[in-house]
Design an enzyme around this catalytic site. Structure first.
Site, short mmCIF file in Angstrom:
data_model
loop_
_atom_site.label_atom_id
_atom_site.label_comp_id
_atom_site.label_asym_id
_atom_site.label_seq_id
_atom_site.Cartn_x
_atom_site.Cartn_y
_atom_site.Cartn_z
N LYS A 266 0.85 -1.20 0.00
CA LYS A 266 0.00 0.00 0.00
C LYS A 266 0.88 1.24 0.00
CE LYS A 266 -3.88 1.82 2.77
NZ LYS A 266 -4.71 1.54 3.97
N SER B 218 -9.42 1.38 3.21
CA SER B 218 -8.62 2.19 2.30
C SER B 218 -7.54 1.38 1.55
CB SER B 218 -7.92 3.31 3.08
OG SER B 218 -7.04 2.78 4.06
N SER C 212 -9.72 -0.93 7.23
CA SER C 212 -9.14 -0.72 5.90
C SER C 212 -8.45 -1.93 5.30
CB SER C 212 -8.16 0.45 5.95
OG SER C 212 -8.85 1.67 6.12
#
Length: 444
Positions: free
Chosen positions: A80, A155, A179
């Site tokens: 990420k 996310s 997330s």
């Protein structure tokens, strides 16, 4: 010919150990698929092919000499875009951090690389990690694997997409309010939320540091266990033979998490509980009314810290942000210090009440998300819908963050519907062992 890009990380690791797969060939297979895939620009913010090839060459040499450093040595994964990577932009999905290039790797990335994980690159994410939906018009929004017109969850949205679309063997994400678990559930993956404080956050772009955690998104519980060990430089649990669920006790949480649940997640949850009962487990409904207080305090607890971290940066260039995300941050600037401290005191009391109420159970169960992935077009055109759907999406997973727990989501077999298991603080190993057994029961 075997398609390596759809295999589990553990399967690839075993194939490397057996001499059936060369890490260099494996890495090139993923890099080629990323290069040719029509969605790759919406999934990867940037790839790191030179780094990946160098790490794969080193892994191949270790494999030939019998000196592999871990079961996943040579397996390619995505990261990420909030984990610092030396010499490569780390922008956390935000124009506010455009061209931010760290000089060193985040310690968690450095640890995983030292144990042989191959870094394919950095995946897009929700802006500054402050959304459970995965919508990001500032950078890119990939589709959900089950619905091309819907968001993938956030996310760690593109971390999930990188795995679901076969562009990485696993993705490393972060979880502050759901997330990791939401995009994992909506894309039919396994997602592990670690306990806050277990994996160091140094070198990660923060959202709310008291709740931020690091965790993997992957295809199986075995993968999650091996990735946890790689992320912290430890040793994984034995994943070879899941234990029976005979005599295991689960609590089916009713408070808050099953309010306003949509028909598909409700049906998937009921079916999952029936499969656990059929495998010999007992499942008892429980209420923990105390958690309604912290759920109501979430805006104080999260947005205050988020605004305290990012307020000056946002205020300097507010127009660079997607308005619904900016407005969520701005909610934190009106909270007083006294209100913030009082909310934390209430939370500490409720954590003790939660521990007492759930002490007799092996894990607490609930639907990972009470809704299905919303459509992108409606989220972009109806602001009220965006706000209410985002809060609903994050509601169930937030219980694990607020209570400070280890948690994991497993696919139920119904598309985009996950089963969440809530364990105990720092109880990742027993939770993973239990999840292996639950996974076997759900797939039976």
């Amino acid at each position: 010919m075997t398609d390596w890009t759809v295999q589990t990380a553990a399967e690839l690791g075993r194939a490397i150990a057996a001499g059936k797969v060369d890490p260099v060939d494996l890495t090139e297979a993923f890099l080629d698929k990323i290069k040719d895939h029509p969605l790759s620009d919406r999934i990867y913010a940037r790839t790191t092919p030179d780094r990946a090839r160098a790490e794969a060459l080193a892994a191949a040499a270790r494999a030939r000499s019998g000196q592999r450093r871990s079961p996943l040595d040579g397996v390619p994964v995505s990261w990420k875009d909030l984990f610092d990577s030396a010499g490569v932009a780390t922008e956390a999905g935000s124009a506010l951090l455009r061209d931010r290039v760290p000089e060193t790797d985040a310690p968690v990335l450095r640890t995983a690389t030292a144990l042989g994980l191959v870094c394919l690159g950095k995946t897009h994410m929700s802006e500054l990690a402050f959304s459970g939906l995965g919508l990001n018009p500032v950078t890119a929004t990939p589709p959900c694997i089950n619905d091309a017109d819907a968001v993938p969850g956030g996310s760690s949205s593109r971390a999930a997409a990188s795995v679901a679309f076969g562009l990485a063997a696993a993705g490393i994400g972060s979880d502050t309010g759901g997330s990791v678990r939401i995009p994992a559930a909506w894309n039919d993956l396994v997602g592990l939320k670690t306990t806050a404080g277990r994996i160091p956050l140094t070198g990660t772009v923060p959202l709310a540091a008291k709740f931020d955690t690091v965790g993997p998104l992957c295809r199986t519980v075995e993968d999650a266990a091996l990735l946890l060990a790689a992320l912290e430089g430890g040793r994984a649990i034995d994943t070879r033979a899941p234990a029976s669920l005979e005599g295991r006790r689960f609590a089916n949480l009713l408070t808050v998490v099953q309010d306003d649940i949509r028909p598909e997640p409700a049906a998937a949850h009921a079916a999952a509980l029936n499969r656990l009962r059929a495998a010999g487990a007992s499942v008892a409904d429980i209420e923990v009314p105390e958690i309604t207080g912290p759920m109501g305090d979430s805006g104080v607890l999260y947005t205050t810290e988020a605004w305290g971290t990012w307020g000056e940066t946002i205020a300097a260039q507010p127009d660079l942000m997607f308005a619904p995300i900016r407005e969520r941050f701005e909610g934190g600037k009106v909270v007083s210090g006294a209100d913030y401290v009082a909310a934390w005191r209430r939370l500490d009391r409720v954590r003790a009440a939660w521990a007492a109420a759930t002490a007799g159970f092996d894990a607490v169960l609930c639907p990972t998300a009470p809704n299905l992935p919303p459509k992108v077009d409606r989220l972009m055109t109806e602001n009220d819908y965006y706000v209410t759907e985002n809060l609903l999406t994050l509601r169930n997973t937030r219980v694990g963050n607020l209570m400070g727990l280890a948690a994991i989501t497993l696919p139920t077999g119904t598309p985009s519907c996950g089963l969440q298991l809530l364990g105990r603080p720092m109880g990742e190993e027993p939770l993973l062992r239990l999840a292996l057994s639950v996974e076997a029961a759900l797939s039976a």
